[in-house]
Design a protein around this motif. Structure first.
Motif, mmCIF file in Angstrom:
data_model
loop_
_atom_site.group_PDB
_atom_site.id
_atom_site.type_symbol
_atom_site.label_atom_id
_atom_site.label_comp_id
_atom_site.label_asym_id
_atom_site.label_seq_id
_atom_site.Cartn_x
_atom_site.Cartn_y
_atom_site.Cartn_z
ATOM 1 N N SER A 52 -23.486 -13.155 2.761
ATOM 2 C CA SER A 52 -24.689 -13.710 2.131
ATOM 3 C C SER A 52 -25.068 -12.925 0.883
ATOM 4 O O SER A 52 -25.583 -13.492 -0.085
ATOM 5 C CB SER A 52 -25.859 -13.727 3.123
ATOM 6 N N VAL A 83 -30.818 -22.600 -0.795
ATOM 7 C CA VAL A 83 -30.050 -22.307 0.415
ATOM 8 C C VAL A 83 -29.631 -20.840 0.447
ATOM 9 O O VAL A 83 -29.730 -20.173 1.490
ATOM 10 C CB VAL A 83 -28.808 -23.221 0.504
ATOM 11 N N THR A 85 -31.128 -18.380 -0.997
ATOM 12 C CA THR A 85 -32.331 -17.560 -0.805
ATOM 13 C C THR A 85 -32.738 -17.511 0.655
ATOM 14 O O THR A 85 -33.096 -16.454 1.181
ATOM 15 C CB THR A 85 -33.500 -18.114 -1.650
ATOM 16 N N VAL A 86 -32.683 -18.648 1.329
ATOM 17 C CA VAL A 86 -33.043 -18.689 2.753
ATOM 18 C C VAL A 86 -32.017 -17.912 3.580
ATOM 19 O O VAL A 86 -32.377 -17.212 4.537
ATOM 20 C CB VAL A 86 -33.164 -20.141 3.251
ATOM 21 N N SER A 87 -30.756 -18.015 3.208
ATOM 22 C CA SER A 87 -29.709 -17.280 3.932
ATOM 23 C C SER A 87 -29.913 -15.772 3.821
ATOM 24 O O SER A 87 -29.784 -15.041 4.803
ATOM 25 C CB SER A 87 -28.322 -17.658 3.397
ATOM 26 N N VAL A 141 -34.281 -29.264 3.195
ATOM 27 C CA VAL A 141 -34.373 -28.096 4.065
ATOM 28 C C VAL A 141 -33.233 -28.052 5.072
ATOM 29 O O VAL A 141 -32.843 -26.976 5.535
ATOM 30 C CB VAL A 141 -35.747 -28.067 4.797
ATOM 31 N N VAL A 144 -30.203 -25.614 4.712
ATOM 32 C CA VAL A 144 -30.239 -24.172 4.988
ATOM 33 C C VAL A 144 -29.520 -23.830 6.287
ATOM 34 O O VAL A 144 -29.210 -22.655 6.532
ATOM 35 C CB VAL A 144 -31.695 -23.648 5.049
ATOM 36 N N THR A 145 -29.252 -24.816 7.117
ATOM 37 C CA THR A 145 -28.562 -24.548 8.383
ATOM 38 C C THR A 145 -27.045 -24.466 8.212
ATOM 39 O O THR A 145 -26.353 -23.994 9.105
ATOM 40 C CB THR A 145 -28.879 -25.646 9.417
ATOM 41 N N LEU A 207 -34.793 -20.713 10.458
ATOM 42 C CA LEU A 207 -34.369 -21.053 9.101
ATOM 43 C C LEU A 207 -35.057 -22.312 8.589
ATOM 44 O O LEU A 207 -35.478 -22.377 7.431
ATOM 45 C CB LEU A 207 -32.859 -21.247 9.058
ATOM 46 N N GLY A 211 -37.418 -22.296 5.480
ATOM 47 C CA GLY A 211 -37.059 -23.171 4.378
ATOM 48 C C GLY A 211 -38.181 -24.134 4.025
ATOM 49 O O GLY A 211 -38.483 -24.345 2.844
#
Length: 226
Positions: A52, A83, A85-87, A141, A144-145, A207, A211
């Protein structure tokens, strides 16, 4: 899409530079830490943390070039930035609240501080700095998964084939140890407390919540500017 202001551009360039160099230095130090240390040596690239960090460093480096050239950035690119950023947020939160407590005082060394704290914080701030430029639909959103699901599959394959993420460990993190007392769907009064499938489900829900919150805040910033 709105034009980015000069102030936003300067701040974003600084933050992207921090993300890039902190990630690179953190990764190099992690590699040099040695094979037997947590996320150290040649095994370092098998961990979600490093993967990441590499991803967000590349994203920020390309974003840096886009800004310097003054080119419009597509909505797809902003979704990729979102994505990433969320990770990296997941990387920071999991380490700070799940892994660090099990590692003790040695957890917050320089490399871990760079890859789990500096990089995530700078990346998140940078996302909000440029959030007034492009709106992202709330439905995005779900994207992000994708990174954690892919990593869970990767780690699962590694577990089955007995890949060594560290000496004597065929799993990268305790919550992805399918052979623990909790197994896949069980529960226990010691680490990992619940099965790997439950951990994955909890992290995916986390997440999605993060997100959605990020997009909600970004939307408020966008509307405020407008």
């Amino acid at each position: 899409m709105d034009k980015i202001t000069q102030r936003q551009k300067v701040i974003s360039l600084v933050l992207k530079s921090i993300v890039f160099f902190a990630a690179i230095i953190g990764i190099v130090l992690s590699y040099l830490a040695g094979r037997n240390s947590f996320m150290g040596g040649g095994h370092v690239f098998m961990y979600f943390t490093i993967q990441s960090n590499i991803a967000i460093a590349i994203i920020c480096a390309i974003g840096f070039i886009f800004l310097c050239r003054g080119k419009d950035i597509s909505k797809v690119w902003y979704i990729i930035k979102f994505v990433g950023t969320v990770s990296i947020t997941l990387t920071g939160v999991v380490f700070g609240f799940v892994l660090a407590p099990t590692l003790g005082s040695a957890a917050w060394n320089l490399q871990n501080t760079l890859t789990h704290l500096i990089v995530p914080v700078a990346a998140v701030i940078d996302f909000f700095v440029i959030s007034s430029v492009q709106r992202i639909r709330k439905s995005s959103v779900v994207f992000v998964t994708i990174p954690p699901i892919l990593y869970a599959i990767y780690a699962g394959i590694g577990y089955v084939h007995n890949w060594q993420f560290a000496e004597g460990y065929n799993y990268p993190y305790f919550f992805l140890n399918w052979g623990s007392k909790a197994g896949a769907f069980g529960f226990t009064n010691e680490l990992p407390f619940m099965g790997s499938a439950w951990w994955i489900l909890v992290l995916l829900i986390f997440l999605l919540v993060v997100g959605f919150c990020y997009l909600k805040i970004a939307d408020l910033i966008y509307k405020r500017k407008g």
